[in-house]
Each structure stands twice: as structure tokens, then as C-alpha cells.
Design a protein around this motif. Structure first.
Motif, short mmCIF file in Angstrom:
data_model
loop_
_atom_site.label_atom_id
_atom_site.label_comp_id
_atom_site.label_asym_id
_atom_site.label_seq_id
_atom_site.Cartn_x
_atom_site.Cartn_y
_atom_site.Cartn_z
N LEU A 33 -28.09 50.13 93.44
CA LEU A 33 -28.21 51.42 94.13
C LEU A 33 -29.37 51.42 95.11
O LEU A 33 -29.37 52.20 96.08
CB LEU A 33 -28.39 52.55 93.12
CG LEU A 33 -27.19 52.87 92.22
CD1 LEU A 33 -27.51 54.05 91.31
CD2 LEU A 33 -25.94 53.17 93.04
N ALA A 34 -30.36 50.57 94.89
CA ALA A 34 -31.52 50.50 95.78
C ALA A 34 -31.25 49.67 97.04
O ALA A 34 -32.08 49.67 97.96
CB ALA A 34 -32.72 49.91 95.03
N ARG A 35 -30.11 48.98 97.10
CA ARG A 35 -29.81 48.17 98.28
C ARG A 35 -29.57 49.07 99.48
O ARG A 35 -28.82 50.05 99.41
CB ARG A 35 -28.54 47.35 98.05
CG ARG A 35 -28.72 46.16 97.15
CD ARG A 35 -27.40 45.43 97.00
NE ARG A 35 -27.50 44.32 96.06
CZ ARG A 35 -26.46 43.66 95.59
NH1 ARG A 35 -25.22 43.99 95.99
NH2 ARG A 35 -26.63 42.67 94.74
N GLY A 39 -22.93 51.93 99.17
CA GLY A 39 -22.19 53.18 98.98
C GLY A 39 -22.10 54.06 100.20
O GLY A 39 -21.59 55.18 100.13
N ALA A 40 -22.62 53.59 101.34
CA ALA A 40 -22.54 54.39 102.56
C ALA A 40 -21.10 54.45 103.04
O ALA A 40 -20.30 53.55 102.78
CB ALA A 40 -23.44 53.80 103.64
N GLY A 41 -20.79 55.49 103.75
CA GLY A 41 -19.44 55.63 104.28
C GLY A 41 -19.00 57.07 104.26
O GLY A 41 -19.66 57.94 103.69
N PRO A 197 -22.68 59.34 98.97
CA PRO A 197 -23.70 58.29 99.11
C PRO A 197 -24.77 58.44 98.04
O PRO A 197 -25.11 59.56 97.63
CB PRO A 197 -24.27 58.54 100.51
CG PRO A 197 -23.22 59.33 101.22
CD PRO A 197 -22.55 60.17 100.18
N PRO A 198 -25.34 57.33 97.56
CA PRO A 198 -26.34 57.41 96.48
C PRO A 198 -27.50 58.35 96.79
O PRO A 198 -27.95 59.08 95.91
CB PRO A 198 -26.81 55.96 96.35
CG PRO A 198 -25.63 55.14 96.76
CD PRO A 198 -24.98 55.93 97.87
N GLY A 199 -27.97 58.36 98.03
CA GLY A 199 -29.10 59.21 98.37
C GLY A 199 -28.78 60.69 98.31
O GLY A 199 -29.69 61.53 98.18
#
Length: 500
Positions: A33-35, A39-41, A197-199
Motif C-alpha cells: 500500500l505504501a508503493r 491502486g491508482a485509477g 485509491p489507498p490514500g
């Protein structure tokens, strides 16, 4: 829960190895998840629809495996009960007209499955709880012939040896005991997935916790169980009780295995996965060959099958999903809505919920100063009392009836949909369905209660009501447009409509 499970029982050594693997999986999850860019999109929306199978007498039909084989559709999977099926709908970009496509796919799959059920002397019906269920429908042969469900039952019984006690106080009272988790099969849901997205996950998840109360109040379709009138959404209380693995003498954990949660999320999705691992014992310790730490440190996207399997046995009403497909992403799974009554009703409920989530997630001040306890109470008040529930909301200095609050929030949901790229005409069309349902106070639950009142105390009234409900459901006209049961059912009670 869709992962392959090859056996029903496991040794204590297997549980210990699985627990260690879960700890490594959490470390791998944090790292992936820190990469940057993971998960963007664009946002996407998907859904799962659970359905009941019924026979010619409107009774549950225990032939789900044969019906799935007849359907020959990879979207269709078995559910816990042998009279349940689940359809996994196609994920779509949120921008555009996804809910129109979702509605069309519901109609298509309902028709296909109804035809497949016909080969076994049955039919399908989308409804939160089947009104013709009796205590005798939950015997040993009620569970699907799948090892994973037998393993699930065995694993939960390992944690809790005592019978499951179901106590629901609604219009009437229900008090019964069962020996395993089979009562879960009495519920069918309409579960919506939102890729995030994770953020942005914490904001989206908290928004879902806030939004679900008023949306559930406007969507009720499960007013009774075993002949007793209970909650507007009896599924909520029934599911929580039927899978509660806590020791009844020492309720050390705040929430059962099915729960709403106990606070706003502060750190993102990993916080929820950690909670599941730390608070809930594994029930199906199926091990894979993947070393999650080796995978993530080699630059790959780890599958994390153990963590995903474990998370699939902890049923928060809003749940985090990690999916390694397509480079990996996160979703919020919104699990609380009932199946039915119709395709447009379900698409409209999804649009209301997703729109409200998107609008409130975009402005975290919605939840910043709002007590989580109020969101918690909203959820259970909505489940119990539907549109009559008194609900709190940010910015209001008092609780207001859910039917008033829903009409205030529909424009907020529309703004959230349009800001996310949903076609404005689509957003307006679907939210108008909810607005009319709320304005007329005609949810699926209200229709069922009124239909039973119209039929009176004659034998077979629940079957007669279900037959008419099913016929109307397959017209795909929203429930608020259905004929008034008091006027319509008096002449139909002796010969209920039976359509395929």
C-alpha cells in the motif's frame, strides 16, 4: 470466501501456521500500500446480487448446485444455503452510465437464472428474507454441498461451542437457538463495491459508515422472519446473531463477527485488516504456497490469499477488500442493502449510496466533528424502524425522521454522482426513484406488510403474498409504482399470479 477450500476440518497446528501467515500478510499489505501509484485509477462500481430459489408452492428449493450447472454462467456462485445463489455483476467505471448497465445486467441474469431454475421445477426471487421460510428449512441438508461452507461452520463452532441464540424484538418477538451458522442463509443482500485509491480509503470508508443509515432506511425489504413481524431490515439483527462467535459468558470483544464497527478509521485500509486479524480468530486456515513477504520484496503484487480468506469470514457491514487483480487495488464493500424488490430499485439504492459516499468523502468535515456513536445508532435505528427512524446528521441540532432526511440528502447524493462523472440524467432518473419511494412511503418492506394485511389470516397467505411479489418484481417496475395491495390482492388471494 470464493477461494477453494479442499477439506472441512483442520488441526491446531494448521491454525497456528495460518495465524503466523496472517501476521506476515499484514506486513506485506503495509508495504504494497505504501508503493507510489498502487491502486491508482478511476473509480469503479460493482455489485453482488443474492437470490432465493423457490419451488411451485413458493417454498425454498434446495437445488442451487443443479441450477448453477443449468445456468452455465461463471458469474453465478453458490451461497451458504442450498436455496441461495449469488451473481457477481460486471465492474464498471463510475463515470458515465454505470447504473443503467447495472440495472440491465440484473434483469438479464434474473431471467437467465429463472430459466435455469425452471429446469429444476423452481424460480428465483429477489427479496431480503423469504417469507415462506419455516424452522424446518434449516436442517442438516439446508447447507450448500460445498466444503468451504462446511469448513466455515466447523471453524466457527471451534470458536463457539454453545448454540447460537437469536433474540429480535420488533413489532413481535423472536427467540430461538440453532446449532450452527445456517440461519445466515435466511438473508439475501445487494452488495455494492466501490474502488477507492489507498490514500482516499479512510475518507471513503468513513463516508460509507455515515451514509448507510439513511440509505438503509429508504431501502427496507426484510420485515419478517418465521412468520413474525420484526424489523424493517430484520436481516441486520438476524445475520449478526446467527454468526456471533463470541463466548456468551465472556463478551470480551465489542463487536461480533458481523458488526458495524466501533470508531472512525484514521489510518486507512490496513487499520481494518489489522483489526480483523487481531480481534477475530481464523475459522478456515487454508494455506497457499505464496510467501507474502518474499512476493512484495521482489516487487510483485502479493496475492495475500490467507488475509483475503480471513477477511471474508469477518462480515463488517462496510468491509475493506484487497484485490491483487490488474496490478492491485482496494475497494469498499457496502454490504447492508437488501436484495430486491426490482432491478431499478436496486440500481437506485446503489446510486443513492454511492453518490452520498462520494459527496461526503470529498469533504471530510462531514465526519470530523460528528460522533461515531451517532452513525452507529443511525444504522440500527434505520434497520429497526425504516423511514420512521429518528436519525442524526452533521449540521443538524436534533434527530429528524428518516423520510425527511432522505429527501434532504438526495440532492447531496446527486452532486456526488455528477462530480464523479456520472451522467446527470442518469443520476436524476435513479434518485427520483428513491425520492418517490420515500415520498409515498412505499418500500418493499411496507408493501409486504400491507399485502399480508390485505390477505388476512387465510391459510397460505405468505405464499400468496410472495407469488404476487415475485410477479411484480419481474415486471421491473419500481416498488413505489406497484398496485396498492389492499386494492389489488383481495381478488387475487385465492389464485395468486405465478409467472416465470
Amino acid at each position: 470466501m470464493g477461494q477453494h477450500v479442499a477439506k472441512e476440518r483442520f488441526s491446531e497446528a494448521e491454525f497456528a501456521r495460518f495465524g503466523a501467515r496472517l501476521k506476515d500478510s499484514l506486513t506485506a499489505l503495509h508495504e504494497v500500500l505504501a508503493r507510489p501509484g498502487f491502486g491508482a485509477g478511476p473509480a469503479t462500481v460493482g455489485a453482488e446480487l443474492e437470490l432465493f430459489l423457490i419451488d411451485g408452492n413458493a417454498r425454498p428449493l434446495r437445488r442451487n448446485k443443479a441450477v448453477r450447472e443449468a445456468a452455465d454462467d461463471e458469474r453465478v456462485v453458490l451461497e451458504l444455503g442450498s436455496f441461495n445463489l449469488e451473481v457477481n455483476l460486471t465492474p464498471l467505471p463510475l463515470a458515465g452510465r454505470p447504473f443503467t448497465a447495472m440495472e440491465a445486467e440484473i434483469r438479464d441474469t434474473m431471467a437467465r437464472l429463472d430459466e435455469a431454475a425452471g429446469t429444476q421445477g423452481g424460480r428465483v426471487v429477489p427479496i431480503g428474507i423469504l417469507p415462506t421460510l419455516t424452522e424446518f428449512d434449516f436442517g442438516p441438508d439446508a447447507m450448500s454441498d460445498e466444503k468451504r461452507y462446511k469448513a466455515l461452520s466447523s471453524g466457527i463452532r471451534r470458536v463457539r461451542e454453545e448454540p447460537f441464540r437469536v433474540r429480535i424484538a420488533g413489532v413481535e418477538r423472536l427467540d430461538l437457538e440453532v446449532e450452527d451458522v445456517i440461519l445466515e442463509s435466511a438473508n439475501t443482500s445487494w452488495q455494492v463495491h466501490l474502488r477507492t485509491p489507498p490514500g482516499d480509503f479512510a475518507a471513503a470508508y468513513n463516508a460509507a459508515q455515515l451514509a448507510i443509515g439513511p440509505v438503509l432506511a429508504a431501502s427496507g425489504n426484510s420485515p419478517a422472519f418465521l412468520g413474525r413481524e420484526l424489523w424493517e431490515e430484520t436481516r441486520i439483527a438476524l445475520f449478526e446473531a446467527s454468526a456471533d462467535d463470541r463466548d456468551p459468558e465472556r463478551l470480551w470483544r465489542v463487536g461480533g463477527r458481523v458488526c458495524f464497527g466501533s470508531g472512525w478509521v484514521r489510518q486507512g485500509a490496513a487499520e481494518l485488516f489489522e483489526l480483523s486479524v487481531n480481534e477475530y480468530e481464523p475459522v478456515m486456515p487454508v494455506m497457499s504456497d505464496e510467501d507474502p513477504l518474499e512476493a512484495v520484496r521482489a516487487g510483485r503484487v502479493p496475492g495475500l490469499p490467507e488475509l483475503r480468506l480471513h477477511q471474508g469470514t469477518v462480515w463488517q457491514w462496510n468491509r475493506p477488500v484487497y484485490d491483487p487483480a490488474g496490478g492491485g487495488h482496494l475497494r469498499v464493500e457496502l454490504r447492508a442493502l437488501p436484495a430486491g424488490p426490482t432491478a431499478p430499485d436496486m440500481a437506485a439504492n446503489a446510486a443513492f449510496l454511492i453518490g452520498l459516499v462520494q459527496a461526503t468523502a470529498a469533504d471530510p468535515t462531514w465526519t470530523a466533528d460528528f460522533p461515531f456513536a451517532d452513525a452507529y445508532r443511525n444504522f440500527y435505528r434505520a434497520a429497526r424502524s425504516g423511514l420512521d427512524a429518528e436519525l442524526a446528521w452533521p449540521g443538524l441540532d436534533r434527530r429528524v425522521p428518516a423520510h425527511e432526511l432522505a429527501l434532504v440528502l438526495l440532492p447531496v447524493a446527486r452532486d456526488g454522482l455528477v462530480a464523479s462523472g456520472v451522467d446527470p440524467a442518469e443520476a436524476s432518473r435513479l434518485l427520483d426513484v428513491v425520492a418517490e419511494r420515500v415520498r409515498l412511503r412505499r418500500t418493499g418492506a411496507a408493501w409486504q406488510r400491507r399485502a399480508l394485511a390485505a390477505l388476512g389470516a387465510a391459510p397460505g397467505v405468505r405464499a400468496a403474498m410472495l407469488e404476487h411479489y415475485r410477479a411484480l418484481s419481474f415486471t421491473h417496475a419500481p416498488v413505489h409504482t406497484w398496485p396498492d395491495p389492499v386494492e389489488d390482492l383481495g381478488v387475487r388471494a385465492e389464485s395468486p399470479a405465478r409467472t416465470r
